[in-house]
Design a protein around this motif. Structure first.
Motif, short mmCIF file in Angstrom:
data_model
loop_
_atom_site.label_atom_id
_atom_site.label_comp_id
_atom_site.label_asym_id
_atom_site.label_seq_id
_atom_site.Cartn_x
_atom_site.Cartn_y
_atom_site.Cartn_z
N TYR A 177 0.85 -1.17 0.00
CA TYR A 177 0.00 0.00 0.00
C TYR A 177 0.89 1.23 0.00
O TYR A 177 1.78 1.36 0.82
CB TYR A 177 -0.92 -0.01 1.23
CG TYR A 177 -1.80 1.21 1.33
CD1 TYR A 177 -2.92 1.31 0.52
CD2 TYR A 177 -1.49 2.24 2.18
CE1 TYR A 177 -3.73 2.43 0.59
CE2 TYR A 177 -2.29 3.35 2.26
CZ TYR A 177 -3.41 3.46 1.47
OH TYR A 177 -4.20 4.56 1.54
N ASP A 178 0.66 2.13 -0.91
CA ASP A 178 1.52 3.31 -1.01
C ASP A 178 0.76 4.62 -0.80
O ASP A 178 1.23 5.69 -1.19
CB ASP A 178 2.25 3.33 -2.36
CG ASP A 178 1.29 3.50 -3.53
OD1 ASP A 178 0.06 3.52 -3.33
OD2 ASP A 178 1.78 3.62 -4.67
N GLY A 179 -0.37 4.56 -0.15
CA GLY A 179 -1.20 5.75 -0.01
C GLY A 179 -1.19 6.42 1.35
O GLY A 179 -2.08 7.23 1.64
N LEU A 180 -0.20 6.12 2.22
CA LEU A 180 -0.21 6.71 3.57
C LEU A 180 -0.29 8.23 3.53
O LEU A 180 -1.02 8.84 4.31
CB LEU A 180 1.03 6.30 4.36
CG LEU A 180 1.11 4.86 4.84
CD1 LEU A 180 2.37 4.65 5.66
CD2 LEU A 180 -0.11 4.47 5.63
N GLY A 181 0.45 8.84 2.63
CA GLY A 181 0.49 10.29 2.57
C GLY A 181 -0.80 10.92 2.06
O GLY A 181 -1.01 12.12 2.23
N ARG A 182 -1.67 10.14 1.46
CA ARG A 182 -2.94 10.66 0.94
C ARG A 182 -4.11 10.42 1.88
O ARG A 182 -5.21 10.89 1.64
CB ARG A 182 -3.23 10.03 -0.42
CG ARG A 182 -2.25 10.46 -1.49
CD ARG A 182 -2.62 9.94 -2.87
NE ARG A 182 -2.68 8.49 -2.96
CZ ARG A 182 -1.64 7.69 -3.15
NH1 ARG A 182 -0.43 8.21 -3.27
NH2 ARG A 182 -1.78 6.40 -3.23
N LEU A 183 -3.88 9.67 2.96
CA LEU A 183 -4.98 9.40 3.90
C LEU A 183 -5.33 10.65 4.69
O LEU A 183 -4.45 11.32 5.24
CB LEU A 183 -4.58 8.30 4.89
CG LEU A 183 -4.61 6.88 4.41
CD1 LEU A 183 -4.01 5.96 5.46
CD2 LEU A 183 -6.04 6.45 4.09
N PRO A 184 -6.62 10.96 4.78
CA PRO A 184 -7.00 12.07 5.66
C PRO A 184 -6.80 11.64 7.11
O PRO A 184 -6.76 10.45 7.43
CB PRO A 184 -8.48 12.29 5.35
CG PRO A 184 -8.95 11.04 4.70
CD PRO A 184 -7.75 10.37 4.09
N ILE A 185 -6.68 12.62 7.99
CA ILE A 185 -6.54 12.31 9.41
C ILE A 185 -7.80 11.60 9.88
O ILE A 185 -8.92 12.01 9.56
CB ILE A 185 -6.28 13.59 10.21
CG1 ILE A 185 -4.92 14.16 9.81
CG2 ILE A 185 -6.34 13.33 11.71
CD1 ILE A 185 -4.60 15.50 10.41
N PHE A 186 -7.59 10.52 10.63
CA PHE A 186 -8.71 9.71 11.10
C PHE A 186 -9.67 10.54 11.95
O PHE A 186 -9.26 11.31 12.81
CB PHE A 186 -8.22 8.52 11.93
CG PHE A 186 -9.33 7.75 12.54
CD1 PHE A 186 -10.15 6.94 11.77
CD2 PHE A 186 -9.60 7.85 13.90
CE1 PHE A 186 -11.20 6.24 12.33
CE2 PHE A 186 -10.65 7.15 14.47
CZ PHE A 186 -11.45 6.34 13.69
N ASN A 187 -10.95 10.36 11.65
CA ASN A 187 -12.01 10.98 12.42
C ASN A 187 -13.13 9.96 12.50
O ASN A 187 -13.69 9.59 11.47
CB ASN A 187 -12.49 12.26 11.72
CG ASN A 187 -13.61 12.95 12.48
OD1 ASN A 187 -14.25 12.37 13.35
ND2 ASN A 187 -13.85 14.20 12.13
N PRO A 188 -13.50 9.50 13.70
CA PRO A 188 -14.54 8.48 13.80
C PRO A 188 -15.89 8.94 13.24
O PRO A 188 -16.72 8.12 12.86
CB PRO A 188 -14.64 8.18 15.29
CG PRO A 188 -13.91 9.27 15.98
CD PRO A 188 -12.96 9.88 15.00
N ASP A 189 -16.09 10.25 13.13
CA ASP A 189 -17.33 10.76 12.54
C ASP A 189 -17.38 10.51 11.03
O ASP A 189 -18.44 10.63 10.42
CB ASP A 189 -17.48 12.27 12.80
CG ASP A 189 -17.70 12.57 14.27
OD1 ASP A 189 -18.16 11.67 15.01
OD2 ASP A 189 -17.40 13.71 14.68
N ASP A 190 -16.23 10.18 10.43
CA ASP A 190 -16.17 9.95 8.99
C ASP A 190 -16.14 8.47 8.62
O ASP A 190 -15.71 8.10 7.54
CB ASP A 190 -14.93 10.63 8.39
CG ASP A 190 -15.07 12.14 8.38
OD1 ASP A 190 -16.20 12.64 8.43
OD2 ASP A 190 -14.03 12.81 8.33
N GLU A 191 -16.61 7.62 9.52
CA GLU A 191 -16.67 6.20 9.21
C GLU A 191 -18.01 5.85 8.58
O GLU A 191 -18.91 6.67 8.52
CB GLU A 191 -16.44 5.38 10.48
CG GLU A 191 -15.03 5.53 11.00
CD GLU A 191 -14.74 4.59 12.14
OE1 GLU A 191 -13.93 3.68 11.92
OE2 GLU A 191 -15.33 4.75 13.21
N GLY A 192 -18.12 4.60 8.14
CA GLY A 192 -19.37 4.15 7.51
C GLY A 192 -19.52 4.76 6.14
O GLY A 192 -18.59 4.78 5.34
#
Length: 142
Positions: A1-16
């Motif tokens: 997986y080479d997308g670490l730099g493109r991941l948005p900061i985790f927010n539990p409100d943005d799940e599902g």
């Protein structure tokens, strides 16, 4: 997986239904994988934020549950990161493969030096043995 730099900061409100596509791609990749190999540097005696962020996107999913994982390191000085990452991954229910440690010292080396180190017969054999041991372990679980 080479997308670490493109991941948005985790927010539990943005799940599902609100899971960002970049995070969904990571979750799908881990879910589909037979096993996960993580190579992690150590920063300030800990796990780099980008990797921790990626793991956070997996916490509330089944992607990590009972998923075989192997940690590899480029420095013998990564003891703190290795311990922290092991604890995080065990808490997430990854199954850590620890029979064969793979640690090839690359810290402080320039890319041409790294390439020379990684192409030596000794290191190629060590990498092959570690990955084959991990693959054998995965096959034995199924």
């Amino acid at each position: 997986y080479d997308g670490l730099g493109r991941l948005p900061i985790f927010n539990p409100d943005d799940e599902g239904e609100r899971t960002p596509p970049e995070a969904a791609a990571l979750i799908e990749a881990v879910t589909a994988a037979d096993g996960v190999i993580i190579s992690c540097p150590e920063y300030a005696h800990g796990v780099p934020g980008g990797l921790k962020n990626a793991l956070d996107w997996l916490v509330s999913r089944d992607a990590a549950v009972a998923k075989p994982a192997m940690l590899v390191h480029a420095s013998p000085r990564s003891l703190y990161a290795r311990a922290a990452l092991s604890e995080i991954m065990r808490t997430m229910s990854f199954v850590l493969f620890e029979e064969t440690a793979l640690e090839i010292v690359l810290i402080g080396k320039k890319p041409p030096e790294m390439e020379a180190i990684l192409t030596t017969a000794e290191d190629r054999l060590a990498m092959r043995a570690a990955v084959q041991g991990f693959a054998t372990s995965i096959r034995g679980r199924t």
